[in-house]
Design a protein around this motif. Sequence first.
Motif, PDB file in Angstrom:
ATOM      1  N   ARG A  19       1.620  19.355 -12.729  1.00  0.00           N
ATOM      2  CA  ARG A  19       0.400  18.609 -12.392  1.00  0.00           C
ATOM      3  C   ARG A  19      -0.103  17.823 -13.608  1.00  0.00           C
ATOM      4  NH1 ARG A  19      -1.760  22.431  -9.655  1.00  0.00           N
ATOM      5  NH2 ARG A  19      -2.713  23.498 -11.424  1.00  0.00           N
ATOM      6  N   GLU A  20      -0.103  18.473 -14.784  1.00  0.00           N
ATOM      7  CA  GLU A  20      -0.538  17.804 -16.012  1.00  0.00           C
ATOM      8  C   GLU A  20       0.372  16.619 -16.342  1.00  0.00           C
ATOM      9  OE1 GLU A  20      -2.393  16.652 -19.482  1.00  0.00           O
ATOM     10  OE2 GLU A  20      -3.157  17.988 -17.932  1.00  0.00           O
ATOM     11  N   LEU A  21       1.675  16.806 -16.217  1.00  0.00           N
ATOM     12  CA  LEU A  21       2.611  15.709 -16.483  1.00  0.00           C
ATOM     13  C   LEU A  21       2.392  14.556 -15.513  1.00  0.00           C
ATOM     14  CD1 LEU A  21       5.795  17.845 -17.199  1.00  0.00           C
ATOM     15  CD2 LEU A  21       4.573  16.401 -18.854  1.00  0.00           C
ATOM     16  N   LYS A  22       2.171  14.876 -14.255  1.00  0.00           N
ATOM     17  CA  LYS A  22       1.926  13.836 -13.239  1.00  0.00           C
ATOM     18  C   LYS A  22       0.648  13.071 -13.557  1.00  0.00           C
ATOM     19  CE  LYS A  22       1.868  13.056  -8.303  1.00  0.00           C
ATOM     20  NZ  LYS A  22       2.008  13.626  -6.974  1.00  0.00           N
ATOM     21  N   GLN A  23      -0.407  13.793 -13.978  1.00  0.00           N
ATOM     22  CA  GLN A  23      -1.660  13.130 -14.343  1.00  0.00           C
ATOM     23  C   GLN A  23      -1.462  12.179 -15.511  1.00  0.00           C
ATOM     24  OE1 GLN A  23      -4.469  16.308 -15.023  1.00  0.00           O
ATOM     25  NE2 GLN A  23      -4.958  16.521 -12.859  1.00  0.00           N
ATOM     26  N   ARG A  24      -0.499  12.484 -16.374  1.00  0.00           N
ATOM     27  CA  ARG A  24      -0.184  11.607 -17.504  1.00  0.00           C
ATOM     28  C   ARG A  24       0.732  10.451 -17.092  1.00  0.00           C
ATOM     29  NH1 ARG A  24       1.314  15.597 -22.577  1.00  0.00           N
ATOM     30  NH2 ARG A  24      -0.559  16.871 -22.534  1.00  0.00           N
ATOM     31  N   GLY A  25       1.141  10.451 -15.820  1.00  0.00           N
ATOM     32  CA  GLY A  25       2.040   9.407 -15.341  1.00  0.00           C
ATOM     33  C   GLY A  25       3.492   9.644 -15.689  1.00  0.00           C
ATOM     34  N   GLU A  26       3.846  10.889 -15.969  1.00  0.00           N
ATOM     35  CA  GLU A  26       5.217  11.236 -16.374  1.00  0.00           C
ATOM     36  C   GLU A  26       5.963  11.882 -15.218  1.00  0.00           C
ATOM     37  OE1 GLU A  26       6.394  10.239 -19.103  1.00  0.00           O
ATOM     38  OE2 GLU A  26       4.609   9.862 -20.330  1.00  0.00           O
ATOM     39  N   GLN A  27       7.207  11.496 -15.045  1.00  0.00           N
ATOM     40  CA  GLN A  27       8.063  12.063 -14.008  1.00  0.00           C
ATOM     41  C   GLN A  27       9.050  13.028 -14.660  1.00  0.00           C
ATOM     42  OE1 GLN A  27       7.735  11.555 -10.767  1.00  0.00           O
ATOM     43  NE2 GLN A  27       6.063  10.105 -11.060  1.00  0.00           N
ATOM     44  N   VAL A  28       8.830  14.319 -14.457  1.00  0.00           N
ATOM     45  CA  VAL A  28       9.725  15.338 -14.985  1.00  0.00           C
ATOM     46  C   VAL A  28      10.051  16.277 -13.827  1.00  0.00           C
ATOM     47  CG1 VAL A  28      10.027  17.206 -16.659  1.00  0.00           C
ATOM     48  CG2 VAL A  28       8.686  15.187 -17.286  1.00  0.00           C
ATOM     49  N   GLY A  29      11.332  16.454 -13.544  1.00  0.00           N
ATOM     50  CA  GLY A  29      11.751  17.300 -12.442  1.00  0.00           C
ATOM     51  C   GLY A  29      11.452  18.762 -12.681  1.00  0.00           C
ATOM     52  N   VAL A  30      11.302  19.496 -11.582  1.00  0.00           N
ATOM     53  CA  VAL A  30      10.962  20.913 -11.677  1.00  0.00           C
ATOM     54  C   VAL A  30      12.068  21.695 -12.390  1.00  0.00           C
ATOM     55  CG1 VAL A  30      11.842  21.570  -9.384  1.00  0.00           C
ATOM     56  CG2 VAL A  30       9.994  22.886 -10.432  1.00  0.00           C
ATOM     57  N   ALA A  31      13.328  21.333 -12.170  1.00  0.00           N
ATOM     58  CA  ALA A  31      14.427  22.029 -12.849  1.00  0.00           C
ATOM     59  C   ALA A  31      14.342  21.825 -14.360  1.00  0.00           C
ATOM     60  CB  ALA A  31      15.775  21.544 -12.325  1.00  0.00           C
TER      61      ALA A  31
END
Length: 156
Positions: free
Chosen positions: A52-64
């Motif tokens: 959620r924090e990464l998404k709020q920063r506009g970053e796309q990082v996969g769960v794996a």
Amino acid sequence: MARLDKAEGTALLERFRRHLREHRQPITRQRELVAQVVLLSEDHLSVEAIRRELKQRGEQVGVATVYRTLDLLVQSGLVRSQEFGEGFKRYEPMPAQTDHEHLICEQCGRVVEFANERLERMLPVLADEHGFQHRRHRVEVYGVCQACLRRELGPL
């Protein structure tokens, strides 16, 4: 949680980079982003909170990638995973001073760290009284935090 200052957080990030190099692991942007979120957080974060924090920063990082990076952070000794009976793990940075315990709210999930010198001295004594050699411990106190109690009881 005891807040890491910027210098401590930066030092932990550099130690993570060194760990990756020593283990011939690539230092990727995604790994750095996950490490930054965990190592500079004031909370005990779950995987979902990290995403959620990464998404709020506009970053796309996969769960794996998040899970693999967390495994590397735990292996490096820079992060500790904890289970507080919620069905998932939470992660916290491990600065030099790590002797602390946890208060866990059973209603909202809030985790409060505390350190108590008397408790630290007493646990080895208690173990000895029962014929145990104290090596390590973990204290978790479950209950209801003040904010939830206020919501439950209303204004007094």
